[in-house]
Write a protein that holds these residues in place. Sequence first.
Motif, PDB file in Angstrom:
ATOM      1  N   GLN A 179      -5.370 -12.256   3.650  1.00 51.29           N
ATOM      2  CA  GLN A 179      -6.028 -10.951   3.582  1.00 51.29           C
ATOM      3  C   GLN A 179      -7.483 -11.148   3.179  1.00 51.29           C
ATOM      4  O   GLN A 179      -7.776 -11.979   2.326  1.00 51.29           O
TER       5      GLN A 179
ATOM      6  N   ASN B  88       0.841  -1.196   0.000  1.00 49.47           N
ATOM      7  CA  ASN B  88       0.000   0.000   0.000  1.00 49.47           C
ATOM      8  C   ASN B  88       0.885   1.258   0.000  1.00 49.47           C
ATOM      9  O   ASN B  88       0.873   2.047   0.920  1.00 49.47           O
TER      10      ASN B  88
ATOM     11  N   PHE C 242      -7.614   3.538   3.563  1.00 50.16           N
ATOM     12  CA  PHE C 242      -8.475   2.684   4.383  1.00 50.16           C
ATOM     13  C   PHE C 242      -9.327   3.495   5.357  1.00 50.16           C
ATOM     14  O   PHE C 242     -10.543   3.303   5.446  1.00 50.16           O
TER      15      PHE C 242
ATOM     16  N   GLU D  73     -16.205  -6.701  12.689  1.00 45.81           N
ATOM     17  CA  GLU D  73     -16.227  -5.273  13.023  1.00 45.81           C
ATOM     18  C   GLU D  73     -16.287  -4.395  11.768  1.00 45.81           C
ATOM     19  O   GLU D  73     -17.062  -3.438  11.702  1.00 45.81           O
ATOM     20  N   LEU D  74     -15.496  -4.733  10.773  1.00 48.88           N
ATOM     21  CA  LEU D  74     -15.430  -3.876   9.590  1.00 48.88           C
ATOM     22  C   LEU D  74     -16.641  -4.054   8.678  1.00 48.88           C
ATOM     23  O   LEU D  74     -17.152  -3.090   8.119  1.00 48.88           O
TER      24      LEU D  74
ATOM     25  N   ASN E 283      -8.818   0.237  -0.984  1.00 47.64           N
ATOM     26  CA  ASN E 283      -7.954  -0.020   0.179  1.00 47.64           C
ATOM     27  C   ASN E 283      -8.817  -0.258   1.423  1.00 47.64           C
ATOM     28  O   ASN E 283      -8.778   0.499   2.379  1.00 47.64           O
ATOM     29  N   HIS E 284      -9.610  -1.331   1.363  1.00 51.03           N
ATOM     30  CA  HIS E 284     -10.579  -1.565   2.434  1.00 51.03           C
ATOM     31  C   HIS E 284     -10.625  -3.053   2.767  1.00 51.03           C
ATOM     32  O   HIS E 284     -11.528  -3.774   2.341  1.00 51.03           O
ATOM     33  N   GLY E 285      -9.641  -3.504   3.533  1.00 49.92           N
ATOM     34  CA  GLY E 285      -9.592  -4.901   3.922  1.00 49.92           C
ATOM     35  C   GLY E 285      -8.731  -5.060   5.159  1.00 49.92           C
ATOM     36  O   GLY E 285      -8.335  -4.069   5.782  1.00 49.92           O
TER      37      GLY E 285
ATOM     38  N   HIS F  82      -5.401  -3.616   9.480  1.00 46.35           N
ATOM     39  CA  HIS F  82      -6.083  -3.309   8.211  1.00 46.35           C
ATOM     40  C   HIS F  82      -5.070  -2.968   7.122  1.00 46.35           C
ATOM     41  O   HIS F  82      -3.875  -2.791   7.395  1.00 46.35           O
ATOM     42  N   THR F  83      -5.599  -2.867   5.912  1.00 43.40           N
ATOM     43  CA  THR F  83      -4.721  -2.711   4.753  1.00 43.40           C
ATOM     44  C   THR F  83      -4.299  -1.265   4.504  1.00 43.40           C
ATOM     45  O   THR F  83      -3.606  -1.003   3.516  1.00 43.40           O
ATOM     46  N   GLY F  84      -4.697  -0.354   5.359  1.00 47.37           N
ATOM     47  CA  GLY F  84      -4.293   1.043   5.169  1.00 47.37           C
ATOM     48  C   GLY F  84      -2.917   1.284   5.755  1.00 47.37           C
ATOM     49  O   GLY F  84      -2.762   1.993   6.739  1.00 47.37           O
TER      50      GLY F  84
ATOM     51  N   PRO G 283      -4.800   4.869  12.537  1.00 50.61           N
ATOM     52  CA  PRO G 283      -6.250   4.870  12.708  1.00 50.61           C
ATOM     53  C   PRO G 283      -6.747   3.430  12.875  1.00 50.61           C
ATOM     54  O   PRO G 283      -6.141   2.507  12.306  1.00 50.61           O
ATOM     55  N   PHE G 284      -7.820   3.239  13.633  1.00 50.07           N
ATOM     56  CA  PHE G 284      -8.367   1.893  13.866  1.00 50.07           C
ATOM     57  C   PHE G 284      -7.213   0.943  14.249  1.00 50.07           C
ATOM     58  O   PHE G 284      -7.033  -0.123  13.655  1.00 50.07           O
TER      59      PHE G 284
END
Lengths: 259, 259
Positions: free
Chosen positions: B88, A28, A133, B58-59, B28-30, B129-131, B123-124
């Motif tokens: 993933q 990423n 994300f 949760e997501l 980018n949402h995983g 997460h994948t961010g 964050p989170f």
Amino acid sequence: MSLPPLWRIEIDGRPAEAEDLAHTALVNHGHFTSMQVRGGSVRGLALHLERLDTANRELFGVPVDRDRVRAHLRHALDGIPDATVRAQVFMAGDRPRILVAVRPPQPAPEAPQRLRSVTYGRPFAHIKHTGTFAQLHHKAEAERAGFDDALFVDSAGMVSETTIANIALHVGDTVVWPDAPVLEGITMQLLNRALAANGTPAERRRIHLTDLASGDTVFLTNSTGITPVARVNGTPIPARPDILKEMRTLYESTPWDPI
Amino acid sequence: MSLPPLWRIEIDGRPAEAEDLAHTALVNHGHFTSMQVRGGSVRGLALHLERLDTANRELFGVPVDRDRVRAHLRHALDGIPDATVRAQVFMAGDRPRILVAVRPPQPAPEAPQRLRSVTYGRPFAHIKHTGTFAQLHHKAEAERAGFDDALFVDSAGMVSETTIANIALHVGDTVVWPDAPVLEGITMQLLNRALAANGTPAERRRIHLTDLASGDTVFLTNSTGITPVARVNGTPIPARPDILKEMRTLYESTPWDPI
């Protein structure tokens, strides 16, 4: 999260293959720009190309050849006049690679937007990087709570940007943008040029969440255009149709540049 | 940023195709987990599977079937005893899809690590997460400045985690983890179990950057193992070899679970 249909995805002018996409899917670490294409043209093309080059120099220390990006955009768009296009750059070794994804054209949202404030600030906010994300997830959470999007504020309640747009407050005869870490969107930059040409004052000031209800109009700008804000959290936001129309007219005076 | 060789990449038990990877490359949402596989086994397999299921609930509001993940891991690893594996999850519509990427096995870094502190918080943070853009980029910037990695602290200088590892401070007979928003790594969890079984105290406390030089050892934990810290910014950090050896011996008492 589902994607709109993907018409084409190319890397360096060839259909993207699994091996190349695996890199981008797993690492990423890249940046991009998004644009609306109509009749093969884009507003602010030079700014989009500049964004890719500037970000690549900062992130990876090497330039991105603008003519190469244009050639890859033209190749991916061949035969498609109207589209949403994302041009994304990632590094393979020391070489920047240009990914172009082509989707159906996307208009600005018609409905005035309902925003939920969230305490968050994008890291490396001046760069349109691929670490989205938190933006996607804050948007998803806002939608689940009955809003259209999230509005980012810092721990003191100072406004920066939404997950996908700049925000502006129109007060008196002035357009006020947040003086905060934000991505300076291409549409924001183009509107500022049109405002200057029109003699309309525009400036950056610190904007607190509670200031948003005090102007005459709050609106969002991104590559799809200009959209008014209807509510922030529980607070209705004024929206003067004449101001909104003026902003749109000014922005739409921006010429379309053939790719 | 270059990737180590990618031996295999599968989605839902089949070689990943461009169409599937495009989704992950662009959205980018995983979330994911990373593990070291040796002889077809993993330490803390149940915790890795739990992480994927908990994060997905949760997501995205839906579970991930642990047996399905195991089956996909086994399929991707067929004939490969030792590897680094990333599992993933991304959503296609309402359905979780399992991506498994297999790379060469990776040992823990041999050299004691030199860290540069950076004001940043993920964050989170409790979700893997994948961010990861900011993590990758802070690491790249730290490396360019002559360090091995970045250590995240908040605006008050309180320590949380590095870009890819938990950090612990050993003081007296106690292991101290930061009481801060962090990802609770599988290795951290496994070490805590081993510490408890051994009767070694472990606790969470707020740790200021300047506290790190005051203990007897500072070490990092992630899926590659346990690595000592040699310096933070300009400050040398004590490292008692006997403590480090004890930590490693305790962690290495964790059994390997066949996938």
